[in-house]
Scaffold this motif. Sequence first.
Motif, PDB file in Angstrom:
ATOM      1  N   ALA A   1      22.690  50.574  47.909  1.00 31.33           N
ATOM      2  CA  ALA A   1      21.443  49.930  47.500  1.00 31.33           C
ATOM      3  C   ALA A   1      20.831  50.653  46.303  1.00 31.33           C
ATOM      4  O   ALA A   1      20.346  50.014  45.348  1.00 31.33           O
ATOM      5  N   GLY A   2      20.860  51.991  46.333  1.00 28.00           N
ATOM      6  CA  GLY A   2      20.305  52.751  45.220  1.00 28.00           C
ATOM      7  C   GLY A   2      21.054  52.514  43.929  1.00 28.00           C
ATOM      8  O   GLY A   2      20.457  52.405  42.851  1.00 28.00           O
ATOM      9  N   ILE A   3      22.375  52.425  44.003  1.00 25.44           N
ATOM     10  CA  ILE A   3      23.171  52.168  42.807  1.00 25.44           C
ATOM     11  C   ILE A   3      22.847  50.787  42.235  1.00 25.44           C
ATOM     12  O   ILE A   3      22.756  50.602  41.020  1.00 25.44           O
ATOM     13  N   ALA A   4      22.652  49.809  43.122  1.00 24.15           N
ATOM     14  CA  ALA A   4      22.282  48.468  42.664  1.00 24.15           C
ATOM     15  C   ALA A   4      20.938  48.487  41.940  1.00 24.15           C
ATOM     16  O   ALA A   4      20.762  47.856  40.890  1.00 24.15           O
ATOM     17  N   VAL A   5      19.965  49.227  42.481  1.00 17.50           N
ATOM     18  CA  VAL A   5      18.647  49.322  41.844  1.00 17.50           C
ATOM     19  C   VAL A   5      18.760  50.023  40.495  1.00 17.50           C
ATOM     20  O   VAL A   5      18.176  49.592  39.492  1.00 17.50           O
ATOM     21  N   SER A   6      19.530  51.116  40.430  1.00 23.68           N
ATOM     22  CA  SER A   6      19.704  51.831  39.168  1.00 23.68           C
ATOM     23  C   SER A   6      20.392  50.959  38.126  1.00 23.68           C
ATOM     24  O   SER A   6      20.045  50.993  36.934  1.00 23.68           O
TER      25      SER A   6
ATOM     26  N   ALA B   1      11.142  49.690  28.505  1.00 21.32           N
ATOM     27  CA  ALA B   1      12.134  50.743  28.711  1.00 21.32           C
ATOM     28  C   ALA B   1      11.663  51.726  29.779  1.00 21.32           C
ATOM     29  O   ALA B   1      12.454  52.187  30.611  1.00 21.32           O
ATOM     30  N   ILE B   2      10.369  52.052  29.766  1.00 21.29           N
ATOM     31  CA  ILE B   2       9.827  52.944  30.793  1.00 21.29           C
ATOM     32  C   ILE B   2       9.936  52.296  32.167  1.00 21.29           C
ATOM     33  O   ILE B   2      10.286  52.949  33.160  1.00 21.29           O
ATOM     34  N   ALA B   3       9.655  50.973  32.236  1.00 22.89           N
ATOM     35  CA  ALA B   3       9.786  50.269  33.508  1.00 22.89           C
ATOM     36  C   ALA B   3      11.236  50.291  33.991  1.00 22.89           C
ATOM     37  O   ALA B   3      11.507  50.532  35.179  1.00 22.89           O
ATOM     38  N   GLY B   4      12.177  50.072  33.080  1.00 15.05           N
ATOM     39  CA  GLY B   4      13.590  50.135  33.455  1.00 15.05           C
ATOM     40  C   GLY B   4      14.001  51.528  33.869  1.00 15.05           C
ATOM     41  O   GLY B   4      14.764  51.705  34.828  1.00 15.05           O
ATOM     42  N   GLY B   5      13.477  52.529  33.156  1.00  7.14           N
ATOM     43  CA  GLY B   5      13.774  53.910  33.536  1.00  7.14           C
ATOM     44  C   GLY B   5      13.225  54.251  34.905  1.00  7.14           C
ATOM     45  O   GLY B   5      13.867  54.968  35.683  1.00  7.14           O
TER      46      GLY B   5
ATOM     47  N   ALA C   1      14.775  59.603  22.508  1.00  7.56           N
ATOM     48  CA  ALA C   1      15.156  60.655  23.457  1.00  7.56           C
ATOM     49  C   ALA C   1      14.741  60.320  24.884  1.00  7.56           C
ATOM     50  O   ALA C   1      15.486  60.559  25.838  1.00  7.56           O
ATOM     51  N   GLY C   2      13.543  59.761  25.064  1.00 12.32           N
ATOM     52  CA  GLY C   2      13.071  59.452  26.411  1.00 12.32           C
ATOM     53  C   GLY C   2      13.910  58.382  27.087  1.00 12.32           C
ATOM     54  O   GLY C   2      14.248  58.493  28.268  1.00 12.32           O
ATOM     55  N   THR C   3      14.267  57.334  26.332  1.00  7.54           N
ATOM     56  CA  THR C   3      15.112  56.281  26.891  1.00  7.54           C
ATOM     57  C   THR C   3      16.475  56.835  27.266  1.00  7.54           C
ATOM     58  O   THR C   3      17.026  56.517  28.333  1.00  7.54           O
ATOM     59  N   ALA C   4      17.047  57.665  26.404  1.00 12.35           N
ATOM     60  CA  ALA C   4      18.347  58.263  26.699  1.00 12.35           C
ATOM     61  C   ALA C   4      18.294  59.089  27.977  1.00 12.35           C
ATOM     62  O   ALA C   4      19.189  59.016  28.830  1.00 12.35           O
ATOM     63  N   ALA C   5      17.220  59.869  28.140  1.00 16.14           N
ATOM     64  CA  ALA C   5      17.099  60.714  29.333  1.00 16.14           C
ATOM     65  C   ALA C   5      16.999  59.875  30.598  1.00 16.14           C
ATOM     66  O   ALA C   5      17.578  60.223  31.632  1.00 16.14           O
ATOM     67  N   MET C   6      16.289  58.748  30.537  1.00 17.93           N
ATOM     68  CA  MET C   6      16.149  57.910  31.724  1.00 17.93           C
ATOM     69  C   MET C   6      17.478  57.280  32.122  1.00 17.93           C
ATOM     70  O   MET C   6      17.798  57.169  33.305  1.00 17.93           O
TER      71      MET C   6
ATOM     72  N   VAL D   1      19.923  47.549  33.117  1.00 14.74           N
ATOM     73  CA  VAL D   1      19.872  46.218  32.506  1.00 14.74           C
ATOM     74  C   VAL D   1      18.508  45.990  31.860  1.00 14.74           C
ATOM     75  O   VAL D   1      18.419  45.476  30.727  1.00 14.74           O
ATOM     76  N   VAL D   2      17.440  46.393  32.550  1.00 13.56           N
ATOM     77  CA  VAL D   2      16.092  46.238  31.994  1.00 13.56           C
ATOM     78  C   VAL D   2      15.941  47.073  30.724  1.00 13.56           C
ATOM     79  O   VAL D   2      15.380  46.609  29.716  1.00 13.56           O
ATOM     80  N   VAL D   3      16.446  48.305  30.751  1.00 17.79           N
ATOM     81  CA  VAL D   3      16.379  49.145  29.552  1.00 17.79           C
ATOM     82  C   VAL D   3      17.159  48.490  28.425  1.00 17.79           C
ATOM     83  O   VAL D   3      16.720  48.457  27.264  1.00 17.79           O
TER      84      VAL D   3
END
Length: 299
Positions: free
Chosen positions: A123-128, A267-271, A91-96, A133-135
């Motif tokens: 720039a924000g979209i690129a970071v997101s 996953a938390i880092a990617g979120g 659930a947490g990964t999905a929410a992020m 990708v990290v997740v």
Amino acid sequence: MPWPAVAAASVTVVLWASAFVGIRAAAPYFSPGSLALGRLLAGAVVLVLFLIVRRQGLPPRAAWPGIAVSGVLWFGLYMVALNWGEELVDAGTAAMIVNVGPALMALLAGWLLHEGFPPRLLAGIAVSFAGTVVVGLSMSGGGRASVLGVLLCLVAAITYAAGVVAQKPALRHASALQATTFGCLIGAVACLPFAGQLVHDLRDAPASATLNVIYLGVFPTAVAFTTWAYALARTTAGRMGSTTYAVPVVVIALSWLLLDEVPRALAIAGGALCLAGVAVSRSRPRRPAPEPLVTPSHR
């Protein structure tokens, strides 16, 4: 935002956070489509009752295009994609991942509503995107199913953003209750192909799982979508999107307490990257400091 809109948005954040946990708990007993249909039917019953009590009829004709699009995309496709995604990721990964939506809202508003594409938005979209990708990499150890879950949650984020952008113009003509009620009904109609599966799942599911579906329909759908529309009518889509930053934090806390689930560290880092990208996309450049006023000297 005015304080009534802040209060309404706060209710939405808490109830939507609980929805991620409720979906995860119901997933073993309901297929993604049947869960979406059951949730929408329960929500529609409550919303129609509210509509009768408030004596509000059909929305004006000008509101229907936005209500129809948001009904199909946000109430229909979004819920099916999210339910399916949460079968494969926690659930947490999905929410992020879904919380990439506010950045996508700004992108769609720039395209469809001609609000432009500021450099910080891009720039924000690129970071997101880097965050997703990290997740995805963090879930790759779980096989193709987990990666598919990440992609499905990303589809949910896209349809969520598109639904909000479509709903915003409709709220110029319809009340929050009208927009939510008929959007929910249209979403339920779009999910009717899953009716047979819903009947099958209701027959086999335990009473606790069925009550969970009813909860999802009454509170995170009927109540939370109405409070969202109420607040959205009183501010911009971008500002409303920013209020959902807190959802993943609440989801992770609830899923840890109720489901004993904690996302992986990567996953938390990617979120966190996803949320940082959203923050960058919604930030404003600092205004230059005014030059000091120099008064001429008198001789």
